[in-house]
Design a protein around this motif. Structure first.
Motif, short mmCIF file in Angstrom:
data_model
loop_
_atom_site.label_atom_id
_atom_site.label_comp_id
_atom_site.label_asym_id
_atom_site.label_seq_id
_atom_site.Cartn_x
_atom_site.Cartn_y
_atom_site.Cartn_z
N ALA A 165 -10.05 -11.06 -3.13
CA ALA A 165 -10.69 -10.23 -4.15
C ALA A 165 -11.35 -9.00 -3.53
CB ALA A 165 -11.71 -11.05 -4.94
N ASP A 166 -11.89 -9.13 -2.34
CA ASP A 166 -12.51 -8.00 -1.65
C ASP A 166 -11.49 -6.96 -1.21
OD1 ASP A 166 -14.98 -9.15 -2.03
OD2 ASP A 166 -15.16 -9.93 0.02
N LEU A 167 -10.27 -7.40 -0.95
CA LEU A 167 -9.21 -6.46 -0.55
C LEU A 167 -8.69 -5.64 -1.74
CD1 LEU A 167 -7.05 -8.71 1.81
CD2 LEU A 167 -8.43 -6.74 2.49
N ILE A 168 -8.80 -6.20 -2.93
CA ILE A 168 -8.20 -5.59 -4.12
C ILE A 168 -8.74 -4.17 -4.40
CG2 ILE A 168 -7.84 -5.84 -6.62
CD1 ILE A 168 -6.32 -7.92 -4.89
N PRO A 169 -10.06 -3.94 -4.38
CA PRO A 169 -10.53 -2.57 -4.68
C PRO A 169 -9.97 -1.53 -3.70
CG PRO A 169 -12.36 -4.11 -4.79
CD PRO A 169 -11.18 -4.86 -4.24
N ASN A 170 -9.89 -1.87 -2.43
CA ASN A 170 -9.33 -0.94 -1.45
C ASN A 170 -7.86 -0.68 -1.74
OD1 ASN A 170 -11.77 -0.76 -0.11
ND2 ASN A 170 -11.26 -2.39 1.30
N LEU A 171 -7.15 -1.73 -2.08
CA LEU A 171 -5.73 -1.60 -2.40
C LEU A 171 -5.54 -0.71 -3.63
CD1 LEU A 171 -2.96 -2.66 -1.46
CD2 LEU A 171 -3.24 -4.54 -3.07
N ILE A 172 -6.35 -0.94 -4.65
CA ILE A 172 -6.26 -0.14 -5.87
C ILE A 172 -6.54 1.33 -5.57
CG2 ILE A 172 -7.39 0.33 -8.09
CD1 ILE A 172 -7.67 -2.70 -8.43
N GLU A 173 -7.59 1.59 -4.81
CA GLU A 173 -7.94 2.98 -4.49
C GLU A 173 -6.82 3.67 -3.72
OE1 GLU A 173 -10.46 4.87 -5.63
OE2 GLU A 173 -10.88 3.10 -6.84
N THR A 174 -6.20 2.95 -2.81
CA THR A 174 -5.10 3.53 -2.04
C THR A 174 -3.92 3.85 -2.95
OG1 THR A 174 -5.78 2.27 -0.09
CG2 THR A 174 -3.56 3.15 -0.08
N GLU A 225 6.04 7.62 -0.23
CA GLU A 225 4.97 8.10 0.65
C GLU A 225 3.82 7.10 0.73
OE1 GLU A 225 4.40 9.85 -3.43
OE2 GLU A 225 6.09 9.75 -2.08
N LEU A 226 3.58 6.36 -0.35
CA LEU A 226 2.55 5.32 -0.35
C LEU A 226 2.97 4.18 0.57
CD1 LEU A 226 0.01 3.88 -1.38
CD2 LEU A 226 1.34 3.13 -3.36
N GLN A 227 4.25 3.82 0.50
CA GLN A 227 4.74 2.73 1.32
C GLN A 227 4.64 3.05 2.81
OE1 GLN A 227 8.62 1.54 -0.06
NE2 GLN A 227 8.03 1.94 -2.17
N PHE A 253 2.24 -4.02 -7.01
CA PHE A 253 3.23 -3.77 -5.95
C PHE A 253 4.52 -3.19 -6.52
CE2 PHE A 253 0.59 -6.82 -3.52
CZ PHE A 253 0.20 -5.92 -2.53
N ALA A 254 4.84 -3.54 -7.76
CA ALA A 254 6.01 -2.93 -8.40
C ALA A 254 5.79 -1.44 -8.59
CB ALA A 254 6.30 -3.61 -9.74
N VAL A 255 4.58 -1.06 -8.96
CA VAL A 255 4.25 0.36 -9.09
C VAL A 255 4.37 1.05 -7.74
CG1 VAL A 255 2.31 1.96 -9.48
CG2 VAL A 255 2.77 0.13 -11.12
N ALA A 256 3.86 0.40 -6.70
CA ALA A 256 3.87 1.00 -5.35
C ALA A 256 5.29 1.25 -4.85
CB ALA A 256 3.11 0.10 -4.38
N GLU A 257 6.24 0.44 -5.31
CA GLU A 257 7.62 0.62 -4.89
C GLU A 257 8.19 1.98 -5.31
OE1 GLU A 257 9.93 -2.67 -6.32
OE2 GLU A 257 9.02 -4.08 -4.91
N LYS A 260 -4.06 4.26 -6.20
CA LYS A 260 -4.49 5.28 -7.16
C LYS A 260 -4.26 6.69 -6.64
CE LYS A 260 -8.24 3.45 -9.99
NZ LYS A 260 -9.69 3.47 -10.19
N GLY A 261 -4.46 6.86 -5.37
CA GLY A 261 -4.27 8.18 -4.78
C GLY A 261 -2.86 8.71 -4.97
N TYR A 262 -1.91 7.82 -5.10
CA TYR A 262 -0.51 8.21 -5.24
C TYR A 262 0.00 8.05 -6.67
CZ TYR A 262 -0.27 8.29 -0.17
OH TYR A 262 -0.48 8.58 1.14
N ALA A 263 -0.59 7.13 -7.40
CA ALA A 263 -0.05 6.80 -8.73
C ALA A 263 -1.17 6.87 -9.77
CB ALA A 263 0.57 5.41 -8.71
#
Length: 186
Positions: free
Chosen positions: A50-59, A113-115, A105-109, A61-64
């Motif tokens: 759960a602590d990793l999720i906000p960082n993942l979302i912010e990363t 450049e995010l990958q 993760f489907a969005v990130a695909e 978000k910068g692209y999507a």
């Protein structure tokens, strides 16, 4: 003289019974404490994820930026997990979070450049490692619950378990659709 022998046999029997009772009681206490410890280990890993999720979302978000619904669903699922109290609530919240992470993760695909982003790749790696730890912790918890529940149900420990209000613990079960680890490799 025979009265003393009978009295001695009764005393020895009572001492053996007392030692046996204490041993079973202590075994039940130890098993219950192992269940609590195993549950704590699951909580540690669920909180880490759960602590990793906000960082993942912010990363992401910068692209999507236009994927607001996915971000809201992941945030809501994370909040549910953080507020869960019982084993079943945790299992349900865990299932919801797993499903929303799959969407993220489907969005990130869709963003090459995010990958390639180093921060995103590190978060993916940490999340994958955490998912493995959650799976191991869940297995350990369920094994511990099985041992404890057996003691609560099997003779003669079940007598003491009932007498001292030891109650069976719930298994940490997940629904079939959530049994797959979210794919974090691109």
């Amino acid at each position: 003289m025979s009265v003393y022998i009978i009295l001695g046999v009764i005393i020895v029997f009572l001492v053996i019974l007392a030692v046996f009772t204490v041993a079973i009681y202590n075994s039940l206490i130890g098993s219950r404490n192992r269940v609590k410890n195993a549950w704590s280990q699951i909580n540690v890993q669920l909180n880490r994820r759960a602590d990793l999720i906000p960082n993942l979302i912010e990363t992401v978000k910068g692209y999507a930026k236009h994927e607001k619904t996915v971000f809201e669903e992941v945030t809501k699922a994370r909040a549910s997990l953080m507020n869960a109290k019982t084993v079943q609530e945790n299992a349900d919240a865990n299932n919801m979070l797993t499903d929303t992470l799959k969407s993220l993760f489907a969005v990130a695909e869709n963003y090459p450049e995010l990958q390639a982003n180093e921060n995103f790749l590190e978060l993916q790696s940490q999340l994958e490692e955490t998912e493995d730890k959650i799976a191991y912790s869940r297995q350990f918890y369920n094994d511990t619950v099985l041992i404890y529940n057996n003691k609560c149900q099997m003779f003669p420990s079940n007598i003491l378990a009932r007498q001292f209000s030891f109650t069976e613990s719930e298994f940490f079960e997940i629904e079939e659709s959530a049994k797959e680890v979210p794919k974090v490799e691109f």
